[in-house]
Design a protein around this motif. Structure first.
Motif, mmCIF file in Angstrom:
data_model
loop_
_atom_site.group_PDB
_atom_site.id
_atom_site.type_symbol
_atom_site.label_atom_id
_atom_site.label_comp_id
_atom_site.label_asym_id
_atom_site.label_seq_id
_atom_site.Cartn_x
_atom_site.Cartn_y
_atom_site.Cartn_z
ATOM 1 N N THR A 1 3.781 -1.670 22.202
ATOM 2 C CA THR A 1 3.383 -2.865 21.443
ATOM 3 C C THR A 1 3.733 -2.731 19.963
ATOM 4 O O THR A 1 3.579 -3.690 19.208
ATOM 5 N N VAL A 2 4.185 -1.549 19.531
ATOM 6 C CA VAL A 2 4.531 -1.316 18.132
ATOM 7 C C VAL A 2 6.020 -1.602 17.931
ATOM 8 O O VAL A 2 6.873 -0.964 18.540
ATOM 9 N N GLN A 3 6.315 -2.565 17.094
ATOM 10 C CA GLN A 3 7.695 -2.933 16.807
ATOM 11 C C GLN A 3 8.081 -2.426 15.419
ATOM 12 O O GLN A 3 7.324 -2.583 14.466
ATOM 13 N N LEU B 1 20.239 4.219 2.178
ATOM 14 C CA LEU B 1 19.819 4.744 3.471
ATOM 15 C C LEU B 1 19.072 3.665 4.250
ATOM 16 O O LEU B 1 18.493 2.748 3.664
ATOM 17 N N THR B 2 19.083 3.807 5.562
ATOM 18 C CA THR B 2 18.414 2.848 6.444
ATOM 19 C C THR B 2 17.401 3.578 7.315
ATOM 20 O O THR B 2 17.672 4.673 7.816
ATOM 21 N N GLY B 3 16.248 2.970 7.493
ATOM 22 C CA GLY B 3 15.220 3.547 8.336
ATOM 23 C C GLY B 3 14.447 2.485 9.092
ATOM 24 O O GLY B 3 14.628 1.283 8.869
ATOM 25 N N ASP B 4 13.584 2.933 9.992
ATOM 26 C CA ASP B 4 12.672 2.053 10.730
ATOM 27 C C ASP B 4 11.252 2.572 10.557
ATOM 28 O O ASP B 4 10.998 3.780 10.727
ATOM 29 N N LEU B 5 10.347 1.673 10.232
ATOM 30 C CA LEU B 5 8.941 2.028 10.033
ATOM 31 C C LEU B 5 8.116 1.492 11.189
ATOM 32 O O LEU B 5 8.176 0.302 11.513
ATOM 33 N N TYR B 6 7.345 2.376 11.831
ATOM 34 C CA TYR B 6 6.451 2.027 12.929
ATOM 35 C C TYR B 6 5.020 2.215 12.427
ATOM 36 O O TYR B 6 4.661 3.313 11.986
ATOM 37 N N VAL B 7 4.209 1.169 12.500
ATOM 38 C CA VAL B 7 2.844 1.238 11.971
ATOM 39 C C VAL B 7 1.861 0.948 13.089
ATOM 40 O O VAL B 7 1.857 -0.148 13.672
ATOM 41 N N HIS C 1 11.508 5.702 21.126
ATOM 42 C CA HIS C 1 10.421 5.733 22.115
ATOM 43 C C HIS C 1 9.290 6.647 21.658
ATOM 44 O O HIS C 1 8.109 6.275 21.724
ATOM 45 N N MET C 2 9.642 7.835 21.177
ATOM 46 C CA MET C 2 8.604 8.753 20.710
ATOM 47 C C MET C 2 7.957 8.235 19.440
ATOM 48 O O MET C 2 6.741 8.376 19.256
ATOM 49 N N ALA C 3 8.747 7.631 18.548
ATOM 50 C CA ALA C 3 8.181 7.092 17.311
ATOM 51 C C ALA C 3 7.156 6.008 17.610
ATOM 52 O O ALA C 3 6.074 5.975 17.001
ATOM 53 N N ALA C 4 7.471 5.122 18.546
ATOM 54 C CA ALA C 4 6.531 4.057 18.902
ATOM 55 C C ALA C 4 5.267 4.644 19.529
ATOM 56 O O ALA C 4 4.148 4.185 19.253
ATOM 57 N N TYR C 5 5.429 5.665 20.363
ATOM 58 C CA TYR C 5 4.251 6.317 20.971
ATOM 59 C C TYR C 5 3.356 6.928 19.898
ATOM 60 O O TYR C 5 2.125 6.748 19.922
ATOM 61 N N LEU C 6 3.939 7.654 18.966
ATOM 62 C CA LEU C 6 3.155 8.295 17.913
ATOM 63 C C LEU C 6 2.412 7.256 17.076
ATOM 64 O O LEU C 6 1.251 7.458 16.690
ATOM 65 N N ALA C 7 3.076 6.127 16.794
ATOM 66 C CA ALA C 7 2.414 5.060 16.048
ATOM 67 C C ALA C 7 1.228 4.512 16.824
ATOM 68 O O ALA C 7 0.162 4.260 16.248
ATOM 69 N N GLU C 8 1.390 4.347 18.128
ATOM 70 C CA GLU C 8 0.286 3.830 18.948
ATOM 71 C C GLU C 8 -0.921 4.757 18.934
ATOM 72 O O GLU C 8 -2.059 4.298 19.092
ATOM 73 N N PRO D 1 4.843 13.391 28.464
ATOM 74 C CA PRO D 1 3.651 14.261 28.493
ATOM 75 C C PRO D 1 3.594 15.270 27.353
ATOM 76 O O PRO D 1 2.511 15.731 26.983
ATOM 77 N N LEU D 2 4.734 15.629 26.792
ATOM 78 C CA LEU D 2 4.767 16.561 25.664
ATOM 79 C C LEU D 2 4.282 15.921 24.376
ATOM 80 O O LEU D 2 3.760 16.600 23.483
ATOM 81 N N TRP D 3 4.445 14.617 24.258
ATOM 82 C CA TRP D 3 4.242 13.943 22.989
ATOM 83 C C TRP D 3 2.799 13.979 22.509
ATOM 84 O O TRP D 3 2.542 14.010 21.305
ATOM 85 N N ALA D 4 1.849 13.977 23.437
ATOM 86 C CA ALA D 4 0.439 14.025 23.040
ATOM 87 C C ALA D 4 0.132 15.325 22.304
ATOM 88 O O ALA D 4 -0.631 15.344 21.328
#
Length: 294
Positions: free
Chosen positions: A3-5, A19-25, A48-55, A274-277
């Motif tokens: 759900t994090v865009q 430089l270019t980046g993407d911010l996930y909040v 995918h991992m960035a969105a998970y970490l933001a969530e 499963p590693l990301w948690a």
């Protein structure tokens, strides 16, 4: 589906390079996480991992180094971009952006491969509270898996030499699946990868000034048993560059995650979620569940 865009950002390094980046909040974030890519990996690879970490409760910034993805100019052939520029100019700028976007949150660092090489080139490295290193090691071929070395020799001296001569850059041809690399990036990477101590010989010359012995933010590393590049020996030599940083290590096999392969890049793919948690728990709270100090 997350759900994090992400929100796309453009910002400048100290020398003016855009430089270019993407911010996930995420909701109610309690930590800020900078994601530094491996060589030739564009920022979208980590989405995918960035969105998970933001969530989970983070503000996450992914970005492209100069010459890569959205941070490259029209042509990188025969450009002067060199590998240390990523650590000396690009990474410090991303820390400043993340600090501005996530005020009052602790800043942490998630590094893949070469993303863990350059803390000691950053004048603002002391803003980082903790580091998670995934598949981080030297590129020295003599410390890599034996079965992988013939392919590396072909990459360095066959494909690489031909591509520089023919195209003025390392093109994604002949088995190289990463983004095109500027010529000086490739040549510096090749030079270091033929030395047992990798870049440490250059600390008093081309890498000066540097701050490797001043880095004290804890480093927790994840290595993977089927990774032919980030082997325990290659990882140990790279971590020797940070003599005063507390370090711990977790060794993970594909069986541990119920997958067929992890390799050098698989930890960032959804099947390894499963590693990301565990990674988030370390970055957010400094908690280690299976780490071994060394």
């Amino acid at each position: 589906m997350s759900t994090v865009q992400p929100q796309s950002l453009t910002f400048q390094a100290e020398d003016g390079w855009q430089l270019t980046g993407d911010l996930y909040v995420g909701r109610s974030p309690k930590v800020a996480i900078l994601v530094s890519s491996g060589t030739g990996f564009p920022r979208r690879f980590y989405r995918h991992m960035a969105a998970y970490l933001a969530e989970q409760g983070a503000v996450v910034l992914t970005y492209d180094y100069r010459g890569i993805g959205g941070s490259k100019t029209a042509s990188i052939a025969r450009s002067a971009i060199d590998l240390p520029d990523w650590g000396r100019l690009d990474m410090p700028a991303t820390i400043d952006v993340l600090e501005a976007k996530a005020p009052d949150l602790p800043i942490t660092h998630l590094a893949h491969s070469v993303g863990g090489h350059f803390l000691g080139l950053m004048p603002n490295h002391d803003k980082i509270a903790r580091n998670a290193f995934l598949a981080v090691s030297t590129g020295y071929i003599g410390h890599h898996a034996a079965h992988y070395r013939l392919m590396e020799a072909y990459f360095w001296w066959g494909l690489g030499s031909y591509s520089l001569m023919r195209h003025g850059q390392l093109k994604p041809i002949g088995g190289w699946r990463g983004e095109a690399l500027p010529p000086e990036v490739f040549k510096t990477w090749r030079r270091w990868s033929h030395r047992p101590t990798y870049f440490q010989k250059d600390f008093e010359s081309t890498l000066a000034p540097q701050h490797y012995d001043q880095v004290r933010s804890p480093i927790r590393s994840w290595l993977f048993t089927d990774d032919p590049i980030a082997t325990p020996k290659a990882h140990e030599v790279l971590l020797d560059a940070y003599p005063n940083a507390p370090k711990s290590l977790t060794l993970t096999s594909p069986k541990d995650l119920n997958v067929k392969r992890i390799g050098h890049e698989g930890a960032f793919k959804p099947e390894c979620a499963p590693l990301w948690a565990d990674v988030f728990e370390w970055l957010a709270n400094g908690t280690e569940t299976r780490g071994t100090d060394f």
